[in-house]
Scaffold this active site. Structure first.
Site, short mmCIF file in Angstrom:
data_model
loop_
_atom_site.label_atom_id
_atom_site.label_comp_id
_atom_site.label_asym_id
_atom_site.label_seq_id
_atom_site.Cartn_x
_atom_site.Cartn_y
_atom_site.Cartn_z
CD GLU A 169 45.37 24.83 42.99
OE1 GLU A 169 46.60 24.89 42.88
OE2 GLU A 169 44.59 25.45 42.25
CG ASN A 211 39.07 26.26 45.81
OD1 ASN A 211 37.96 25.95 45.37
ND2 ASN A 211 39.91 27.01 45.12
CG HIS A 247 40.02 25.77 36.24
ND1 HIS A 247 39.67 27.07 35.94
CD2 HIS A 247 40.54 25.82 37.49
CE1 HIS A 247 39.98 27.86 36.95
NE2 HIS A 247 40.50 27.12 37.92
CD GLU A 276 39.99 28.61 41.32
OE1 GLU A 276 40.72 28.33 40.34
OE2 GLU A 276 40.41 28.61 42.48
CG ASP A 278 38.11 28.48 33.42
OD1 ASP A 278 38.22 27.26 33.64
OD2 ASP A 278 39.04 29.27 33.62
O1 G3I Z 1 51.37 41.15 38.25
C1 G3I Z 1 52.25 40.76 37.21
C2 G3I Z 1 52.50 41.89 36.27
O2 G3I Z 1 53.15 42.94 36.95
C3 G3I Z 1 53.32 41.41 35.10
O3 G3I Z 1 53.42 42.42 34.15
C4 G3I Z 1 52.67 40.20 34.43
C5 G3I Z 1 53.50 39.60 33.32
O4 G3I Z 1 53.05 38.33 32.97
O5 G3I Z 1 52.46 39.18 35.40
C6 G3I Z 1 51.62 39.62 36.44
O6 G3I Z 1 51.38 38.57 37.35
C7 G3I Z 1 50.62 37.48 36.88
C8 G3I Z 1 49.31 37.42 37.65
O7 G3I Z 1 48.60 36.25 37.27
C9 G3I Z 1 48.41 38.63 37.39
O8 G3I Z 1 47.98 38.66 36.08
C10 G3I Z 1 51.42 36.23 37.13
O9 G3I Z 1 52.58 36.24 36.30
C11 G3I Z 1 50.60 35.00 36.84
O10 G3I Z 1 51.32 33.86 37.28
C12 G3I Z 1 49.30 35.07 37.60
O11 G3I Z 1 48.53 33.97 37.23
C13 G3I Z 1 47.47 33.64 38.11
C14 G3I Z 1 47.61 32.19 38.53
O12 G3I Z 1 46.51 31.84 39.35
C15 G3I Z 1 48.88 31.95 39.32
O13 G3I Z 1 48.91 30.70 39.88
C16 G3I Z 1 46.18 33.85 37.37
O14 G3I Z 1 45.98 35.24 37.12
C17 G3I Z 1 45.01 33.32 38.21
O15 G3I Z 1 43.85 33.31 37.42
C18 G3I Z 1 45.30 31.90 38.64
O16 G3I Z 1 44.26 31.46 39.45
C19 G3I Z 1 44.34 30.11 39.90
C20 G3I Z 1 43.67 30.04 41.22
O17 G3I Z 1 44.27 30.96 42.12
C21 G3I Z 1 43.73 28.62 41.81
N1 G3I Z 1 43.21 27.66 40.89
C22 G3I Z 1 43.78 27.71 39.55
C23 G3I Z 1 43.64 29.10 38.96
C24 G3I Z 1 44.11 29.14 37.54
O18 G3I Z 1 45.49 28.89 37.47
#
Ligand code: G3I
Length: 463
Positions: A169, A211, A247, A276, A278
């Site tokens: 990105e 990516n 997405h 990715e 969905d």
């Molecule tokens: O690990 C903590 C946990 O301890 C806590 O309880 C919880 C509370 O919300 O948060 C947890 O962390 C989260 C993590 O996902 C694991 O679930 C983060 O807050 C959250 O920001 C994080 O989001 C991820 C996101 O990237 C961050 O940018 C998503 O899972 C993940 O699917 C998403 O993936 C991205 C790709 O890397 C790049 N392209 C876009 C895609 C979707 O946003």
């Protein structure tokens, strides 16, 4: 330029289908909500059906869900490629500067390896999900930290990664076609190529991808990525693939020129991957969208595979929009059925701009340890060669292919194998993750070079 085709042949279907047919019974027994198409010749899981055309079908995996048996059962049954959803990102792997933590990333890598899946690495350099110490850095200190991070992480996973999202990105949304402003971008416009060169040095066998999202159709952002890839190819900056996150929702639907956009990138001599996927929605509309995405990939010979961004709807970062292929109970949705049907569809018609220089001629998998065939993409002064290794009547636990290059030709980079030289008769040995090939099955590696590519059939031996 000759745009070559990924070899496809009926002989590679058989072993996968046998396994897939056995698996199908358990899917139905699990209470699948939607019936399978009654095609006796079709594979019955996403991974097996994608493998019929030499492709993969993967999913994002979250380490903390590996203790959920519904999750692991579906993931293990259906997918043959895995991406760590968060566990290999910068904040996860280097929480304090120069103190690396691979615990959760390794959990996913181990699960993938022990279940025979390949692994995509996500991601080495990104403006987001940086640890606090990195967010506060700039200039040469940040550049050095980025190089160190890439070197350490790619070295740790060396030999286990099919492809890395080296940079994620890095381009701005909207019509500017500019780079996205970030602390990494402010270290100098060359940060992306430095990232790719660093990754190549650390893990020469991994494919290196750029990516991004909102690059799925032709627009100012994808045009800017295209120009970067073109520039990298012309200057020999190592890049092997572009990932299209894909997405989709009603505000960002599957573009009508999705396939054409994938094809124009592929025509640059790189792989394209849907990384990715969905699609928000439900029912037949969602099913049709999924099927259209699959068909677009199948129609582009260098579309190497598709990864969906999670297993069940409830595993999605957009769970409330039900964007995935399985419901919260792990049952298949209409979107699953349409995806599987598209993967099992008639072999796609690839419209190569001209016939491949050699091959594809995958030898039959009868007898002998293995055989190899080359698909060559030659241009003035350089080439890429895709080499398919096909096991004979016994499974391989390691292989080596010897390719004889014409005088003056030099291998400049290799993916999915380790090159033992760069000119003359070059021996390519399997990487750590693709040593095993089932009887009659096949795997693919590739290399890029300067000069004229190989024309003779390579030799293949078990090792
Ligand atoms: O690990 C903590 C946990 O301890 C806590 O309880 C919880 C509370 O919300 O948060 C947890 O962390 C989260 C993590 O996902 C694991 O679930 C983060 O807050 C959250 O920001 C994080 O989001 C991820 C996101 O990237 C961050 O940018 C998503 O899972 C993940 O699917 C998403 O993936 C991205 C790709 O890397 C790049 N392209 C876009 C895609 C979707 O946003």
């Amino acid at each position: 330029m000759n745009q070559s085709s990924v070899p496809r042949d009926a002989t590679r279907r058989s072993p996968l289908r046998v396994a897939a047919t056995l698996i199908a019974a358990s899917v139905v027994a699990a209470g699948a909500a939607v019936a399978f198409a009654a095609d006796a010749d079709a594979a019955s899981t996403l991974g097996a059906s994608a493998a019929q055309s030499g492709r993969y079908f993967g999913t994002a995996i979250a380490a903390y869900k590996l203790s959920d048996s519904v999750y692991t059962t579906v993931a293990n049954r259906e997918f043959n490629m895995v991406t760590a959803e968060n566990e290999m990102k910068q904040d996860a792997t280097e929480p304090n500067q120069n103190q690396f933590n691979f615990t959760s990333g390794d959990q996913i890598a181990t699960w993938a390896t022990s279940n025979g899946k390949r692994l995509r690495g996500h991601t080495l350099a990104w403006y987001a999900q940086q640890p606090g110490w990195m967010q506060n850095m700039s200039g040469t200190a940040l550049r050095s930290a980025m190089v160190n991070h890439i070197t350490q992480v790619a070295t740790h996973y060396k030999g286990k990664i099919y492809a890395w999202d080296v940079v994620n990105e890095a381009f701005a949304d909207g019509g500017s076609g500019a780079r996205r402003d970030s602390n990494l971008q402010r270290t100098g416009n060359d940060w992306i190529e430095v990232a790719f060169r660093t990754a190549r040095a650390a893990d020469p066998a991994a494919k290196l991808c750029y990516n991004d999202y909102n690059t799925d159709g032709q627009n100012a952002k994808s045009n800017a990525v295209y120009a970067m890839v073109q520039d990298f190819k012309s200057r020999g900056v190592p890049i092997d693939c572009v990932g299209f996150q894909s997405h989709f929702n009603s505000n960002s639907p599957v573009p009508s020129d999705y396939q054409a956009n994938l094809q124009r990138f592929a025509n640059l001599g790189i792989d394209v991957q849907i990384t990715e996927l969905d699609i928000e929605g439900s029912g037949s509309a969602q099913a049709t969208n999924y099927s259209n995405v699959v068909k677009a990939c199948l129609a582009v010979s260098r579309c190497a595979g598709i990864t969906v961004w999670g297993v069940r709807d409830t595993d999605s970062w957009r769970a409330s929009a039900t964007p995935l292929l399985f419901d919260g109970n792990g049952n298949i949705k209409a979107a699953y059925t349409s995806t599987l049907a598209a993967l099992n569809g008639v072999p796609p018609t690839d419209p190569p701009t001209s016939p491949p220089t050699s091959g594809p001629t995958t030898p039959p998998p009868t007898g002998g340890a293995c055989s190899a065939s080359v698909t060559l993409n030659q241009w003035n002064g350089g080439f890429t060669a895709a080499v398919r290794v096909t096991a004979g009547s016994a499974a391989l636990n390691g292989w080596a292919v010897t390719v004889t290059l014409p005088s003056g030709a030099t291998v400049t980079n290799t993916w999915n194998a380790v090159a033992g030289g760069s000119s003359g008769a070059v021996r390519f040995a399997n990487a750590g993750y693709n040593a095993g090939v089932p009887a009659g099955g096949s795997t693919e590696f590739g290399f890029q070079g300067t000069g004229t590519g190989p024309s003779a059939t390579p030799s293949c031996a078990a090792s």
